[in-house]
Design a protein around this motif. Structure first.
Motif, short mmCIF file in Angstrom:
data_model
loop_
_atom_site.label_atom_id
_atom_site.label_comp_id
_atom_site.label_asym_id
_atom_site.label_seq_id
_atom_site.Cartn_x
_atom_site.Cartn_y
_atom_site.Cartn_z
N UNK A 22 16.87 10.58 3.26
CA UNK A 22 18.04 11.49 3.44
C UNK A 22 18.18 12.85 3.29
N UNK A 23 19.14 13.58 4.13
CA UNK A 23 19.18 14.95 4.20
C UNK A 23 17.77 15.62 4.29
N UNK A 24 16.98 15.20 5.19
CA UNK A 24 15.83 15.79 5.69
C UNK A 24 15.78 15.68 7.26
N UNK A 80 22.51 4.87 9.43
CA UNK A 80 23.92 5.76 9.91
C UNK A 80 24.82 6.08 8.70
N UNK A 81 25.06 4.97 7.85
CA UNK A 81 25.92 5.13 6.74
C UNK A 81 25.25 5.86 5.70
N UNK A 82 23.84 6.30 5.68
CA UNK A 82 23.23 7.20 4.87
C UNK A 82 23.10 8.57 5.21
N UNK A 83 23.75 8.75 6.52
CA UNK A 83 23.74 10.01 7.06
C UNK A 83 22.24 10.35 7.72
N UNK A 84 21.59 9.38 8.06
CA UNK A 84 20.09 9.55 8.61
C UNK A 84 20.47 9.75 10.27
N UNK A 85 19.57 10.44 10.91
CA UNK A 85 19.82 10.50 12.24
C UNK A 85 19.02 9.32 13.01
N UNK A 86 19.88 8.46 13.37
CA UNK A 86 19.21 7.29 13.63
C UNK A 86 19.68 6.81 15.27
N UNK A 87 18.66 6.25 15.90
CA UNK A 87 18.84 5.88 17.57
C UNK A 87 18.19 4.55 17.64
N UNK A 112 0.72 -1.28 -0.15
CA UNK A 112 0.01 -0.03 0.13
C UNK A 112 0.94 1.34 0.02
N UNK A 113 1.87 1.29 0.42
CA UNK A 113 3.03 2.45 0.44
C UNK A 113 2.34 3.67 1.24
N UNK A 114 1.49 3.67 2.02
CA UNK A 114 0.86 4.58 2.75
C UNK A 114 1.99 5.52 3.50
N UNK A 115 2.85 4.89 4.42
CA UNK A 115 3.74 5.46 5.04
C UNK A 115 4.70 6.24 4.22
N UNK A 116 5.12 5.82 3.05
CA UNK A 116 5.98 6.28 2.07
C UNK A 116 5.23 7.80 1.61
N UNK A 142 9.54 5.38 14.15
CA UNK A 142 9.62 4.37 15.20
C UNK A 142 8.98 3.10 14.45
N UNK A 143 10.03 2.11 14.39
CA UNK A 143 9.85 0.86 13.65
C UNK A 143 10.72 -0.28 14.24
N UNK A 144 10.53 -1.25 13.86
CA UNK A 144 11.10 -2.54 13.94
C UNK A 144 11.10 -3.31 12.83
N UNK A 145 11.31 -2.47 11.75
CA UNK A 145 11.14 -3.05 10.26
C UNK A 145 12.15 -2.60 9.32
N UNK A 146 12.98 -3.70 8.73
CA UNK A 146 14.05 -3.12 7.72
C UNK A 146 13.49 -2.60 6.46
N UNK A 147 12.23 -2.51 6.47
CA UNK A 147 11.52 -1.98 5.16
C UNK A 147 11.72 -0.53 4.98
N UNK A 148 12.16 0.00 6.13
CA UNK A 148 12.43 1.66 6.24
C UNK A 148 13.47 1.92 5.20
N UNK A 149 14.36 1.04 5.13
CA UNK A 149 15.49 1.29 4.11
C UNK A 149 14.94 1.45 2.50
N UNK A 150 13.92 0.96 2.23
CA UNK A 150 13.34 1.29 1.04
C UNK A 150 13.12 2.80 0.67
N UNK A 151 12.88 3.37 1.79
CA UNK A 151 12.73 4.99 1.41
C UNK A 151 13.81 5.94 1.80
N UNK A 152 14.73 5.17 1.77
CA UNK A 152 16.05 6.23 1.83
C UNK A 152 16.14 7.20 1.10
N UNK A 153 15.71 7.21 -0.11
CA UNK A 153 15.77 8.21 -1.14
C UNK A 153 15.05 9.20 -0.82
#
Length: 240
Positions: free
Chosen positions: A126-128, A165-172, A92-96, A112-123
């Motif tokens: 990044x820089x936001x 982290x490698x993509x420069x996204x603020x991550x915790x 559905x890609x609602x979050x994106x 806030x997530x426990x899913x690796x799917x967040x990496x799909x939206x790195x584009x």
């Protein structure tokens, strides 16, 4: 089972300290975490579905969001009573789409997530003005399979933190609730990628008491055990 619904309202104010507003693109969560409070409160309770099986997709979420967004001037959390990157998000890609709208309007976002799917939206991340908090509750994927059956594996989550982290996204990282684990092992893995970690206890232990008895984990419901884990992490991190 996926159910498609229409909504009138999407953005809500929240008392969660990390944001002023919250957006939940879905009702229910395919991760099916056994301890999750969201199965007993709020919109899911009124749907009378089965937690971990039934997910309600807010089909018109983007249209409603665009109408409401002008009033939401503070930080927006994705999400509080579902995982914004749960399995149905692949289709559905609602979050994106909601993130694209928020970021195009210069809103600050906390995911806030426990899913690796967040990496799909790195584009688009990044820089936001985005912070991503990855929930990692244990180092033991056997525990994850019992208590978080539909969620990404522990190794996938750690890899997700690394790539963010490698993509420069603020991550915790959020260790909450603290599940049975080897804290030294988990802390040593995470210290390579994050500086601070936050924690939470099992807020509703009676949800999982039977499971914990079955696997001989009951000591992990004791306050002393939780404090022990936090003290181990203090050796590696500034603990929040």
């Amino acid at each position: 089972m996926v159910h498609e619904i229409l909504i009138r309202k999407l953005i809500s104010q929240t008392k969660i300290p990390i944001a002023r507003y919250v957006v939940n693109p879905y009702i229910g969560c395919g991760h099916g975490c056994k301890y999750c409070y969201a199965q007993f409160i709020g919109p899911f309770k009124s749907m009378k579905g089965i937690w971990g099986r039934d997910v309600y997709v807010k089909l018109n979420a983007t249209e409603v969001f665009e109408k409401e967004l002008y009033r939401a001037k503070g930080k927006i959390l994705f999400s509080s009573v579902c995982d914004p990157y749960q399995p149905v998000e692949r289709k559905y890609q609602l979050t994106r789409r909601l993130l694209e709208i928020a970021l195009n309007h210069y809103r600050t976002v906390h995911i806030l997530t426990k899913s690796s799917l967040v990496l799909r939206d790195l584009d688009i991340l990044k820089n936001k003005a985005v912070t991503v908090t990855v929930t990692i509750t244990t180092d033991d994927d056997r525990v994850r399979k019992v208590l978080e059956p539909g969620a990404s594996s522990i190794e996938e989550r750690i890899e997700t933190v690394k790539k963010l982290k490698e993509a420069g996204v603020d991550v915790s990282v959020f260790v909450g609730p603290i599940l049975p684990m080897n804290p030294e092992k988990l802390a040593s893995k995470l210290t390579k990628f994050v500086d601070k970690i936050s924690f939470d206890r099992m807020n509703y232990p009676w949800f999982v008491e039977e499971i914990y008895r079955k696997y001989n984990w009951t000591r992990w419901l004791n306050e002393d055990k939780v404090n022990e884990v936090v003290e181990v992490f203090r050796k590696f991190f500034d603990v929040e």
